[in-house]
Design a protein around this motif. Structure first.
Motif, short mmCIF file in Angstrom:
data_model
loop_
_atom_site.label_atom_id
_atom_site.label_comp_id
_atom_site.label_asym_id
_atom_site.label_seq_id
_atom_site.Cartn_x
_atom_site.Cartn_y
_atom_site.Cartn_z
N ILE A 8 0.83 -1.35 -0.24
CA ILE A 8 -0.06 -0.15 0.06
C ILE A 8 0.98 1.37 -0.01
N PHE A 51 -1.23 -0.92 -4.12
CA PHE A 51 -2.43 0.10 -4.08
C PHE A 51 -1.79 1.36 -4.00
N MET A 75 -6.27 4.26 -6.32
CA MET A 75 -7.52 4.86 -5.63
C MET A 75 -7.69 6.36 -6.21
N ALA A 303 -10.56 0.34 -4.49
CA ALA A 303 -9.33 -0.23 -4.79
C ALA A 303 -9.07 -1.82 -4.20
N ALA A 304 -9.27 -1.65 -2.95
CA ALA A 304 -9.17 -2.75 -2.11
C ALA A 304 -10.09 -4.09 -3.00
N LEU A 307 -8.08 -5.24 -5.60
CA LEU A 307 -6.84 -6.17 -5.32
C LEU A 307 -7.46 -7.48 -4.94
#
Ligand code: DGY
Length: 327
Positions: A8, A51, A75, A303-304, A307
């Motif tokens: 991240i 990220f 993001m 965004a998470a 992933l």
């Protein structure tokens, strides 16, 4: 089974990090300072995903140095930090965060338009400086918003949101220019009329820029374009720095070639061209158009989701280059 490793690249909401930790070995830059290119390269070693928050440049050289990387989840809805063809060639997926920020960003675009037209920050500085000693008929007299002509350059989802606010909320006459024309249904919904770029520049009382940054849109608004605008017009940029030639804009503002500008994005931000800091008729904000807590959380979660969706389930939510990985 070993969890995949991800990086991240910037500090984000703790609850989003906790979600990611359920699925991944997470390394995190929690300093809230952007990683340098070298730091990013070093910390990406062995990572399957990253990220990113819009500032980290992902290009062919980085991809070659990080062969285990499979996904870069931005993001942000904008992804001009990604060299997408290079990512596709390297079979690395890119994702962004569309939709969740549309209305919030359109709200801000409109707020910036209002602040610019009605000289909000300029008049507040005057008041705070103790300069307000009397009423005057023309004290900070600005430009009319309701009933005026709103021009929009770039008519994606955010542009349409701004058009709807202008047409339905403020009775504005909306004109727009875009690479492709909207469907008749969408034009009707936004009460927007398609025009050429020259007519847009010539006719708009308030011009809002919402187009993505690319080599083609670099300095789409420079001295020549500013010269075509009405001297009473305002310009708002909530898109990307580099779409406006900031030097030319500062000069136009100083010479009152246009009345005022509202800028949320800048060439080379977070640095702001010093000329823009000294002209009074510009409202400046630090790239916060999508910045409400709810929207930023939704962007981080999306965004998470990308992933987790891709690295755990093989299915990203909002892929930019699905052809890269056949998903
Ligand atoms: C975006 O999403 O592209 C905005 O500029 C926020 O970074």
């Amino acid at each position: 089974m070993n969890k995949p490793s991800i990086l991240i690249a910037r500090a984000v909401f703790p609850e989003v990090i906790a979600r990611l930790q359920q699925h991944f070995e997470v390394e995190q830059n929690d300093s809230d300072e952007p990683l340098s290119r070298d730091q990013l390269l070093a910390r990406l070693q062995g990572k399957a995903g990253v990220f990113t928050t819009g500032g980290e440049r992902i290009d062919a050289a980085l991809l070659a140095a990080c062969p285990q990387l499979r996904i870069c989840a931005n993001m942000a809805v904008g992804y001009n930090n990604f060299d997408l063809p290079a990512m596709t060639a390297a079979k690395v997926l890119g994702t962004n965060t569309p939709d969740v920020l549309t209305e919030t960003t359109a709200d801000f675009g409109f707020a910036l338009l209002m602040a610019t037209a009605r000289r909000l920050t300029e008049s507040e500085h005057f008041l705070r400086a103790g300069q307000w000693t009397k009423w005057s008929y023309d004290l900070f007299a600005g430009a009319e918003v309701h009933g005026s002509t709103l021009g929009i350059l770039g008519m994606g989802r955010i542009g349409q949101g701004i058009a709807r606010r202008g047409a339905h909320g403020f009775g504005m006459n909306v004109i727009y220019h875009n690479r492709s024309r909207l469907t008749p249904e969408l034009e009707q919904e936004c009460k927007a009329r398609y025009v050429g770029k020259e007519e847009l520049l010539r006719e708009a009382d308030h011009l809002v820029l919402v187009l993505p940054y690319s080599p083609e849109s670099h300095h789409a608004i420079g001295a020549a374009e500013l010269a075509q605008m009405k001297p009473t017009a305002t310009l708002v940029n909530v898109a990307r720095g580099g779409i406006v030639d900031d030097v030319a804009l500062a000069k136009a503002l100083r010479e009152r070639r246009i009345a005022a500008a509202g800028l949320d994005v800048f060439e080379g931000e977070p640095k702001v061209h010093p000329d823009l800091l000294t002209v009074p008729n510009v409202v400046l904000t630090p790239h916060i158009a999508s910045g409400t807590v709810k929207t930023r959380l939704a962007m981080a979660n999306l965004a998470a989701d990308n992933l987790i969706g891709y690295l755990v389930h093989g299915k990203p939510v909002t892929p930019l280059n699905p052809e890269a990985v056949g998903s």
